[in-house]
Write a protein that holds these residues in place. Structure first.
Motif, short mmCIF file in Angstrom:
data_model
loop_
_atom_site.label_atom_id
_atom_site.label_comp_id
_atom_site.label_asym_id
_atom_site.label_seq_id
_atom_site.Cartn_x
_atom_site.Cartn_y
_atom_site.Cartn_z
N CYS A 15 0.82 -1.23 0.00
CA CYS A 15 0.00 0.00 0.00
C CYS A 15 0.84 1.27 0.00
O CYS A 15 0.43 2.29 0.56
CB CYS A 15 -0.98 0.00 1.19
N ASP A 65 -5.94 5.34 1.27
CA ASP A 65 -6.79 5.07 2.43
C ASP A 65 -6.14 4.06 3.37
O ASP A 65 -6.15 4.22 4.59
CB ASP A 65 -8.16 4.54 1.97
N GLY A 102 -4.98 11.30 -0.66
CA GLY A 102 -5.23 10.49 -1.85
C GLY A 102 -6.67 10.02 -1.94
O GLY A 102 -7.27 9.63 -0.94
N ALA A 103 -7.21 10.01 -3.15
CA ALA A 103 -8.60 9.59 -3.35
C ALA A 103 -8.62 8.18 -3.93
O ALA A 103 -9.31 7.90 -4.91
CB ALA A 103 -9.31 10.56 -4.27
N HIS A 104 -7.86 7.28 -3.32
CA HIS A 104 -7.80 5.91 -3.85
C HIS A 104 -7.52 4.94 -2.71
O HIS A 104 -7.18 5.34 -1.58
CB HIS A 104 -6.75 5.79 -4.95
N ARG A 105 -7.66 3.66 -2.99
CA ARG A 105 -7.59 2.62 -1.98
C ARG A 105 -6.23 2.58 -1.27
O ARG A 105 -6.16 2.43 -0.05
CB ARG A 105 -7.88 1.26 -2.62
N LEU A 106 -5.13 2.69 -2.02
CA LEU A 106 -3.82 2.61 -1.40
C LEU A 106 -3.63 3.73 -0.38
O LEU A 106 -3.10 3.51 0.72
CB LEU A 106 -2.71 2.68 -2.46
N SER A 163 1.91 4.64 -0.53
CA SER A 163 1.17 5.80 -1.00
C SER A 163 1.36 6.93 -0.03
O SER A 163 1.74 6.70 1.13
CB SER A 163 -0.33 5.47 -1.10
#
Length: 405
Positions: free
Chosen positions: A50, A63, A57-61, A52
Motif C-alpha cells: 500500500c 486510504d 489520496g482519493a484511492h484505496r492505497l 502511497s
C-alpha cells in the motif's frame, strides 16, 4: 508475551550474524537497538502492498496507508499515556523534536529569562537551549553532576526561581545510564510555573512512560532506540501549548489556508508535520511499540537489571578498569575506562572478537570533561542480551588488556 530471552532472541534475525567467525554480541543498544522480524515485516509490507502518500489520496492505497499511519499514532498515545492522540507529533527523532520546541521557545523568551539544563545532557538537549537563549537574550543555567554520576538535586533546587521559564533534562543519561527523578524534578519546576521538557531517548525502551504522571509539558523520543527504524520519532506536548506554539517548518500538510500573501496553520497534530511524512517507518514504529507493549515489562526490567548487576560485579573485580557513573538507579549501561588503552582501541579489539560496543564522548563532551576523561567504552544492554554475553565481554576484555598492557 511471556518474558523468555531465548524466544525473544529468535525474533531478531541480525543476532544470527557472525563477525570474523565469532557470534555477534551486540552491546551498543544505547546507540540503536536491533529490529525484530515483525518490525521488518511491517516496513516491507507497507512498501509491498500500500505504498502511497497519506491523508489526501482519493484511492484505496492512500486510504490503507493513512489508516496504518494514524493507527501508529494511537499506539504511541497508549504507550506514553498521552491524554489525546492529537498531542503526538511525528518527527525524524529526538533531536528534531527538541529543535521544534527550542525554535518556538526562542520566540517566547524575553531578555533575562532563565532556562535550566543539566551537565549530563546529550548535545541535542544542550546546544539547542544554548542557541535559543542566545536568540532571546535569556540565561542558560546548568545543574551539575555529582561524582557518582547523579544530578545534584540541591543545586537544582537553588537554581529554580521566579525567572525560570523552561527546564530540560534527560530521563536517562545515554553516557552513564543514570535514571533521573524526572517526576520530582518536574514538580519542583512547576512550583515556579516553568515549562518542562524530558528527553526520553534512552528512557522509553527501558522504563514505562506516563506523561500524565510525570507532569511534564513535552516528552521526546526516537523510534530506533525502541526497536523501530531510524529516521522516525515522537514529540509529545500538551495540547494547550502545541496549539499556539510557534511552528518551525512550513509547507504542505501543516497549512489550513494559503493566499499569495498569508497563510494559516492546520489543527494538531498536522500543524507541526510539514511535508511528505516518513509513512513506512511510522507504521513500522507502531509495530515496534505494539511488540514492546506486549512484553512482560516487569520481567524486562528485572532481566536488564540482572545484566547490569553482573556486568558491574565483573567490572569492579577487573584490574585496571574504572566504571564512569555509579548512580544508585541505572539502566543497563556500563561506561568505563581502562588504565592501558584508549577507548577507541578497546572498541576495535572487542570488535575483532565479535563484540559491538560504543566508544568516544557519546555526544556528551561536557559530561566527559566533568569526569576528566576523553571518552569511555560503553556496553549497553537490551532485552535480547544474555548473562553469557556479559561474561563473554569480560573474557574478551582480558584479551584486550593483555594486548594493550
Amino acid at each position: 508475551m511471556s518474558f523468555d530471552v531465548a524466544a525473544i532472541r529468535e525474533q531478531f534475525p541480525i543476532l544470527k550474524r557472525r563477525i570474523d567467525g565469532n557470534p555477534l554480541i551486540y552491546l551498543d543498544n544505547a546507540a540503536t537497538t536491533q529490529k525484530p522480524q515483525c518490525v521488518i515485516d511491517a516496513l516491507v509490507d507497507y512498501y509491498s502492498t500500500c505504498n502511497s502518500n497519506v491523508h489526501r489520496g482519493a484511492h484505496r492505497l492512500a486510504d490503507e496507508a493513512t489508516g496504518r499511519f494514524e493507527a501508529a499514532r494511537d499506539l504511541v498515545k497508549d504507550f506514553i499515556n498521552a491524554p489525546k492522540r492529537e498531542e503526538v507529533i511525528w518527527t525524524t527523532g529526538t533531536t528534531e523534536g527538541i529543535n521544534i520546541v527550542a525554535n518556538g521557545l526562542s520566540q517566547l523568551l524575553s531578555t533575562g529569562d532563565e532556562v535550566i539544563a543539566t551537565g549530563m545532557e546529550h548535545h541535542a538537549n544542550l546546544v539547542t537551549w544554548q542557541q535559543a537563549c542566545k536568540v532571546a537574550g535569556a540565561i542558560l543555567k546548568i545543574v551539575p553532576v555529582t561524582e557518582d554520576g547523579e544530578l545534584d538535586q540541591a543545586a537544582y533546587d537553588a537554581l529554580l526561581n521566579e525567572r525560570t521559564k523552561f527546564v530540560a533534562f534527560t530521563h536517562v543519561s545515554n553516557a552513564l545510564g543514570t535514571v533521573n527523578p524526572i517526576k520530582e524534578m518536574t514538580a519542583k519546576a512547576k512550583v515556579f510555573g516553568a515549562w518542562v521538557l524530558v528527553d526520553g531517548a534512552q528512557g522509553a525502551a527501558h522504563r514505562k512512560v506516563d506523561v500524565q504522571d510525570i507532569g511534564c509539558d513535552f516528552y521526546v523520543f526516537s523510534g530506533h532506540k525502541i526497536y523501530a527504524p531510524m529516521g522516525v520519532g515522537v514529540l509529545w506536548g500538551r495540547e494547550s501549548l502545541l496549539a499556539t506554539w510557534p511552528v518551525w517548518r512550513t509547507g504542505g500538510e501543516m497549512i489550513s489556508t494559503v493566499t499569495l500573501q498569508e497563510a494559516t496553520w492546520n489543527v494538531l497534530p498536522y500543524r507541526f508535520e510539514a511535508g511528505t511524512p516518513n509513512v513506512g517507518d511510522v507504521i513500522a514504529m507502531g509495530e515496534a511499540i505494539r511488540w514492546l507493549m506486549a512484553l512482560d515489562h516487569d520481567g524486562l526490567e528485572a532481566h536488564e537489571k540482572a545484566l547490569l548487576d553482573r556486568a558491574t560485579q565483573l567490572a569492579e573485580a577487573f584490574e585496571g578498569l574504572t566504571i564512569i557513573g555509579n548512580a544508585k538507579e541505572k539502566i543497563g549501561v556500563l561506561s568505563f575506562v581502562m588504565d592501558h588503552g584508549h577507548p577507541a582501541d578497546i572498541g576495535f579489539l572487542l570488535d575483532r572478537q565479535g563484540i559491538a560496543v560504543r566508544t568516544g564522548d557519546h555526544c556528551a563532551q561536557p559530561l566527559m570533561a566533568r569526569f576528566n576523561v576523553p571518552g569511555t567504552a560503553r556496553a549497553s544492554f537490551s532485552v535480547y542480551n544474555t548473562l553469557e554475553e556479559v561474561d563473554a565481554l569480560f573474557v574478551a576484555l582480558k584479551k584486550v588488556r593483555s594486548m594493550l598492557a
